[in-house]
Structures are given as structure tokens and as C-alpha cells.
Design an enzyme around this catalytic site. Structure first.
Site, PDB file in Angstrom:
ATOM      1  N   HIS A 197      -2.896  -1.826   2.991  1.00 45.39           N
ATOM      2  CA  HIS A 197      -4.055  -2.276   2.228  1.00 45.39           C
ATOM      3  C   HIS A 197      -5.244  -2.272   3.183  1.00 45.39           C
ATOM      4  O   HIS A 197      -5.183  -2.882   4.253  1.00 45.39           O
ATOM      5  CB  HIS A 197      -3.853  -3.713   1.724  1.00 45.39           C
ATOM      6  CG  HIS A 197      -2.757  -3.876   0.724  1.00 45.39           C
ATOM      7  ND1 HIS A 197      -2.994  -3.891  -0.628  1.00 45.39           N
ATOM      8  CD2 HIS A 197      -1.424  -4.043   0.878  1.00 45.39           C
ATOM      9  CE1 HIS A 197      -1.848  -4.070  -1.265  1.00 45.39           C
ATOM     10  NE2 HIS A 197      -0.885  -4.161  -0.365  1.00 45.39           N
TER      11      HIS A 197
ATOM     12  N   GLU B 175       5.217  -5.523  -3.081  1.00 43.28           N
ATOM     13  CA  GLU B 175       4.871  -5.119  -4.441  1.00 43.28           C
ATOM     14  C   GLU B 175       5.526  -3.819  -4.860  1.00 43.28           C
ATOM     15  O   GLU B 175       5.977  -3.679  -5.991  1.00 43.28           O
ATOM     16  CB  GLU B 175       3.351  -4.998  -4.574  1.00 43.28           C
ATOM     17  CG  GLU B 175       2.632  -6.302  -4.304  1.00 43.28           C
ATOM     18  CD  GLU B 175       1.266  -6.091  -3.690  1.00 43.28           C
ATOM     19  OE1 GLU B 175       1.095  -5.143  -2.902  1.00 43.28           O
ATOM     20  OE2 GLU B 175       0.375  -6.884  -3.992  1.00 43.28           O
ATOM     21  N   VAL B 176       5.564  -2.834  -3.964  1.00 41.07           N
ATOM     22  CA  VAL B 176       6.101  -1.507  -4.260  1.00 41.07           C
ATOM     23  C   VAL B 176       6.962  -1.083  -3.074  1.00 41.07           C
ATOM     24  O   VAL B 176       6.506  -1.188  -1.931  1.00 41.07           O
ATOM     25  CB  VAL B 176       4.950  -0.488  -4.486  1.00 41.07           C
ATOM     26  CG1 VAL B 176       5.502   0.911  -4.719  1.00 41.07           C
ATOM     27  CG2 VAL B 176       4.066  -0.912  -5.652  1.00 41.07           C
TER      28      VAL B 176
ATOM     29  N   HIS C  30       2.909   1.128   2.688  1.00 40.72           N
ATOM     30  CA  HIS C  30       1.484   1.310   2.420  1.00 40.72           C
ATOM     31  C   HIS C  30       0.669   0.283   3.195  1.00 40.72           C
ATOM     32  O   HIS C  30       1.164  -0.777   3.548  1.00 40.72           O
ATOM     33  CB  HIS C  30       1.173   1.222   0.925  1.00 40.72           C
ATOM     34  CG  HIS C  30       1.601  -0.045   0.265  1.00 40.72           C
ATOM     35  ND1 HIS C  30       2.917  -0.340  -0.025  1.00 40.72           N
ATOM     36  CD2 HIS C  30       0.888  -1.116  -0.185  1.00 40.72           C
ATOM     37  CE1 HIS C  30       2.995  -1.511  -0.630  1.00 40.72           C
ATOM     38  NE2 HIS C  30       1.769  -2.023  -0.729  1.00 40.72           N
TER      39      HIS C  30
ATOM     40  N   ASP D  72      -6.943   0.378  -5.134  1.00 34.96           N
ATOM     41  CA  ASP D  72      -6.056  -0.617  -5.727  1.00 34.96           C
ATOM     42  C   ASP D  72      -6.632  -1.007  -7.087  1.00 34.96           C
ATOM     43  O   ASP D  72      -7.843  -1.234  -7.213  1.00 34.96           O
ATOM     44  CB  ASP D  72      -5.970  -1.841  -4.806  1.00 34.96           C
ATOM     45  CG  ASP D  72      -4.842  -2.783  -5.163  1.00 34.96           C
ATOM     46  OD1 ASP D  72      -4.751  -3.181  -6.343  1.00 34.96           O
ATOM     47  OD2 ASP D  72      -4.077  -3.136  -4.262  1.00 34.96           O
TER      48      ASP D  72
END
Length: 134
Positions: free
Chosen positions: A95, A88-89, A93, A29
Site C-alpha cells: 500500500h 485482505e488478499v 502487495h 485502492d
């Protein structure tokens, strides 16, 4: 239109990819919660993780666990944290980051790391991954 994650995976824009297989990729990140904060991302663009195939979810979690073990070895910490939030996107995904306490889960605490420091982090994480064949 391809997401920023697909562009990183495809090499269209730079990113510190530390792991890749035929299902997913993992890269650092740019604004980590803690040193070594990595995103585990399926190669296929799916907006929400709940829409992924069960075998893909299982593979992502196994990869996240392997990344987490390597993070503890490379960067220390008391535990490995994971967050799946997806705001965010629009590309599912996970983290994954080494953590020493609940405060490390606060996205308001993200910090910018220079390309040089990210490259050093990537090297340390890749070395730890190479040592963990599990």
C-alpha cells in the site's frame, strides 16, 4: 484460483491501473486511506511478500518510491506512507499513499471513492508519473 489482484491486472475486472511493467502493476485502492492510495502488486501470485525473490522485492520498492513521488506531486502531503500487511488478499502487495500524519495509517479510516473520482485520481497520478522518469 486467481486472486482479485490477478483479475484486475489481467483485465477480467475493472481497476484503475496507473503503472505496469514486466514485474509488477500498480492500481488505485477502491477504498483509499488517502486520495491516490495505490497498491503495488507483483504479477506473480505469491501470498506473502517474504516469499518473493529478492530482486522482485527490490523492484516493488523502487516502483513504490516512484509512485510515492508522483502521489506527492499530484495530491500533496508531507510524506509517503507504505504498509505491507497482506490480510485482505492472499497476493503480496504494498500500500502506497500520500500522508500528512500517523492517523492516515489507520485502515478503519478507509473511505469509498466513486469510479469517477478514482478515474480522475488515476489521470492525475499517471500525469505525475509521466513527469517522473526516475
Amino acid at each position: 484460483m486467481a486472486t482479485i489482484f490477478s483479475k484486475i491486472i489481467g483485465g477480467e475486472i475493472p481497476g484503475q491501473i496507473v503503472y505496469r511493467d514486466d514485474v509488477c502493476a500498480a492500481f488505485l485502492d477502491l477504498e483509499p486511506l488517502t486520495q491516490g492510495h495505490t497498491l503495488v502488486v507483483p504479477l506473480v501470485e505469491v501470498d506473502q511478500w517474504t516469499d518473493l525473490q529478492p530482486e522482485t522485492i527490490n523492484h516493488l520498492m523502487q516502483t513504490a518510491a516512484r509512485i510515492g513521488r508522483a502521489q506527492l506531486q499530484a495530491f500533496g502531503g508531507h510524506r509517503v506512507g507504505i504498509i505491507i500487511q497482506g490480510f485482505e488478499v492472499p497476493h503480496a502487495h504494498i500500500h502506497v499513499f500520500p500522508t500528512s500524519g500517523p492517523e492516515d495509517f489507520d485502515f478503519a479510516r478507509k473511505q469509498h471513492r466513486s469510479p469517477q473520482l478514482l478515474a480522475e485520481d488515476a489521470g492525475a497520478l499517471q500525469a505525475a508519473l509521466a513527469a517522473d522518469q526516475g
